[in-house]
Design a protein around this motif. Structure first.
Motif, PDB file in Angstrom:
ATOM      1  N   MET A  39       0.953  -1.427   0.007  1.00  0.00           N
ATOM      2  CA  MET A  39       0.339  -0.037   0.295  1.00  0.00           C
ATOM      3  C   MET A  39       0.961   1.706   0.034  1.00  0.00           C
ATOM      4  SD  MET A  39      -2.903  -1.565   2.560  1.00  0.00           S
ATOM      5  CE  MET A  39      -3.861   0.140   2.462  1.00  0.00           C
ATOM      6  N   ALA A  40       1.845   1.037   0.335  1.00  0.00           N
ATOM      7  CA  ALA A  40       2.966   2.287   1.179  1.00  0.00           C
ATOM      8  C   ALA A  40       3.989   2.812  -0.200  1.00  0.00           C
ATOM      9  CB  ALA A  40       4.328   2.034   1.310  1.00  0.00           C
ATOM     10  N   ALA A  41       3.797   1.391  -0.682  1.00  0.00           N
ATOM     11  CA  ALA A  41       4.412   1.567  -2.531  1.00  0.00           C
ATOM     12  C   ALA A  41       3.876   2.169  -3.567  1.00  0.00           C
ATOM     13  CB  ALA A  41       5.261   0.002  -3.286  1.00  0.00           C
ATOM     14  N   ASP A  42       2.291   1.379  -3.415  1.00  0.00           N
ATOM     15  CA  ASP A  42       1.250   1.974  -4.530  1.00  0.00           C
ATOM     16  C   ASP A  42       1.126   3.975  -3.977  1.00  0.00           C
ATOM     17  OD1 ASP A  42      -1.110   1.411  -6.353  1.00  0.00           O
ATOM     18  OD2 ASP A  42      -2.396   1.935  -4.509  1.00  0.00           O
ATOM     19  N   ARG A  43       0.786   4.357  -2.749  1.00  0.00           N
ATOM     20  CA  ARG A  43       0.945   5.827  -2.786  1.00  0.00           C
ATOM     21  C   ARG A  43       2.216   6.585  -2.763  1.00  0.00           C
ATOM     22  NH1 ARG A  43      -0.453   4.296   2.364  1.00  0.00           N
ATOM     23  NH2 ARG A  43       1.020   4.094   3.344  1.00  0.00           N
ATOM     24  N   GLU A  44       3.065   6.066  -3.157  1.00  0.00           N
ATOM     25  CA  GLU A  44       4.471   6.862  -3.841  1.00  0.00           C
ATOM     26  C   GLU A  44       4.508   6.908  -5.037  1.00  0.00           C
ATOM     27  OE1 GLU A  44       7.988   4.775  -2.379  1.00  0.00           O
ATOM     28  OE2 GLU A  44       7.495   4.782  -0.563  1.00  0.00           O
ATOM     29  N   ARG A  45       4.394   5.548  -6.011  1.00  0.00           N
ATOM     30  CA  ARG A  45       3.716   5.459  -7.511  1.00  0.00           C
ATOM     31  C   ARG A  45       2.882   6.433  -7.367  1.00  0.00           C
ATOM     32  NH1 ARG A  45       2.511  -0.363  -8.560  1.00  0.00           N
ATOM     33  NH2 ARG A  45       4.710  -0.456  -7.219  1.00  0.00           N
ATOM     34  N   ALA A  46       1.635   6.905  -7.178  1.00  0.00           N
ATOM     35  CA  ALA A  46       0.739   7.325  -7.697  1.00  0.00           C
ATOM     36  C   ALA A  46       1.432   8.779  -7.776  1.00  0.00           C
ATOM     37  CB  ALA A  46      -0.582   7.421  -5.988  1.00  0.00           C
ATOM     38  N   GLU A  47       1.976   8.912  -6.619  1.00  0.00           N
ATOM     39  CA  GLU A  47       2.528  10.369  -6.139  1.00  0.00           C
ATOM     40  C   GLU A  47       3.674  11.389  -7.134  1.00  0.00           C
ATOM     41  OE1 GLU A  47       4.723  10.588  -1.782  1.00  0.00           O
ATOM     42  OE2 GLU A  47       2.855  10.935  -1.492  1.00  0.00           O
ATOM     43  N   GLU A  48       4.423   9.494  -7.163  1.00  0.00           N
ATOM     44  CA  GLU A  48       5.508  10.133  -8.326  1.00  0.00           C
ATOM     45  C   GLU A  48       4.721  10.368 -10.035  1.00  0.00           C
ATOM     46  OE1 GLU A  48       7.861   6.591  -9.195  1.00  0.00           O
ATOM     47  OE2 GLU A  48       8.907   6.754  -7.053  1.00  0.00           O
ATOM     48  N   ALA A  49       3.655   9.770 -10.058  1.00  0.00           N
ATOM     49  CA  ALA A  49       3.009   9.882 -11.341  1.00  0.00           C
ATOM     50  C   ALA A  49       1.942  11.219 -11.291  1.00  0.00           C
ATOM     51  CB  ALA A  49       1.927   8.235 -11.899  1.00  0.00           C
ATOM     52  N   ALA A  50       1.711  11.888 -10.480  1.00  0.00           N
ATOM     53  CA  ALA A  50       1.385  13.129 -10.326  1.00  0.00           C
ATOM     54  C   ALA A  50       2.640  14.083 -11.202  1.00  0.00           C
ATOM     55  CB  ALA A  50       0.867  13.432  -9.009  1.00  0.00           C
ATOM     56  N   ALA A  51       3.568  14.170 -10.120  1.00  0.00           N
ATOM     57  CA  ALA A  51       4.704  15.117 -10.306  1.00  0.00           C
ATOM     58  C   ALA A  51       5.251  14.887 -11.798  1.00  0.00           C
ATOM     59  CB  ALA A  51       5.779  13.915  -9.266  1.00  0.00           C
ATOM     60  N   LEU A  52       4.815  13.409 -12.928  1.00  0.00           N
ATOM     61  CA  LEU A  52       5.502  13.137 -13.928  1.00  0.00           C
ATOM     62  C   LEU A  52       4.330  13.916 -14.741  1.00  0.00           C
ATOM     63  CD1 LEU A  52       6.864   9.207 -14.028  1.00  0.00           C
ATOM     64  CD2 LEU A  52       7.756  11.682 -14.279  1.00  0.00           C
ATOM     65  N   ARG A  53       2.966  13.614 -14.135  1.00  0.00           N
ATOM     66  CA  ARG A  53       1.365  14.898 -14.788  1.00  0.00           C
ATOM     67  C   ARG A  53       2.634  15.783 -15.104  1.00  0.00           C
ATOM     68  NH1 ARG A  53      -1.870  12.080 -12.102  1.00  0.00           N
ATOM     69  NH2 ARG A  53      -2.032   9.190 -12.826  1.00  0.00           N
ATOM     70  N   VAL A  54       2.511  16.302 -13.947  1.00  0.00           N
ATOM     71  CA  VAL A  54       2.701  17.787 -13.611  1.00  0.00           C
ATOM     72  C   VAL A  54       4.415  18.666 -14.768  1.00  0.00           C
ATOM     73  CG1 VAL A  54       3.736  19.380 -11.815  1.00  0.00           C
ATOM     74  CG2 VAL A  54       1.852  18.120 -11.882  1.00  0.00           C
ATOM     75  N   ARG A  55       5.505  17.985 -14.600  1.00  0.00           N
ATOM     76  CA  ARG A  55       6.162  17.848 -15.320  1.00  0.00           C
ATOM     77  C   ARG A  55       5.836  17.528 -16.619  1.00  0.00           C
ATOM     78  NH1 ARG A  55      10.342  20.961 -16.982  1.00  0.00           N
ATOM     79  NH2 ARG A  55      11.869  19.409 -17.573  1.00  0.00           N
ATOM     80  N   LEU A  56       5.431  17.064 -17.926  1.00  0.00           N
ATOM     81  CA  LEU A  56       4.230  16.202 -18.903  1.00  0.00           C
ATOM     82  C   LEU A  56       3.942  17.651 -18.937  1.00  0.00           C
ATOM     83  CD1 LEU A  56       4.593  14.239 -21.082  1.00  0.00           C
ATOM     84  CD2 LEU A  56       2.358  13.935 -20.443  1.00  0.00           C
ATOM     85  N   ASP A  57       2.996  18.775 -18.044  1.00  0.00           N
ATOM     86  CA  ASP A  57       2.088  19.409 -18.812  1.00  0.00           C
ATOM     87  C   ASP A  57       2.899  20.885 -19.393  1.00  0.00           C
ATOM     88  OD1 ASP A  57      -0.174  18.560 -18.871  1.00  0.00           O
ATOM     89  OD2 ASP A  57      -0.943  18.958 -16.522  1.00  0.00           O
ATOM     90  N   GLU A  58       4.031  21.079 -17.766  1.00  0.00           N
ATOM     91  CA  GLU A  58       5.222  21.664 -17.914  1.00  0.00           C
ATOM     92  C   GLU A  58       6.466  21.636 -19.826  1.00  0.00           C
ATOM     93  OE1 GLU A  58       7.630  21.646 -14.890  1.00  0.00           O
ATOM     94  OE2 GLU A  58       5.977  22.410 -13.601  1.00  0.00           O
TER      95      GLU A  58
END
Length: 100
Positions: A39-58
């Motif tokens: 569950m902790a790994a899943d939360r970290e993966r979701a956070e990383e995906a959100a950060a990557l989406r932000v970078r992709l938008d930039e």
């Protein structure tokens, strides 16, 4: 509160010293720990995906800015080439009239 915590039986209860029950309790604790890790790994993966989406938008915004700048520059060079062509054409026209 986690529903699993409500159903927990004290691990060190002296009621049953059966090796099978001790092994099952040990296995339950191990599996709960593994579940928590997943569950902790899943939360970290979701956070990383959100950060990557932000970078992709930039990056997409930067690409759009570069494309707009390229289009403006290409238009400006088009106008410059057109004006140079008109200027050279007028100069040649004047030259031909002057020579004739």
């Amino acid at each position: 509160m986690d529903p699993r915590e409500e159903d927990d039986v004290p691990f060190d209860s002296g009621d049953n010293d059966d090796p099978l029950i001790r092994n099952l309790r040990t296995e339950m604790v191990r599996l709960e720990a593994q579940l928590d890790q997943l569950m902790a790994a899943d939360r970290e993966r979701a956070e990383e995906a959100a950060a990557l989406r932000v970078r992709l938008d930039e990056l997409e915004h930067q690409i759009a800015t570069i494309r707009d700048r390229y289009r403006r520059t290409a238009r400006m060079y088009g106008w410059i080439a057109g004006l140079w062509g008109v200027g050279i054409g007028m100069w040649l026209s004047w030259l031909i009239r002057a020579l004739l």
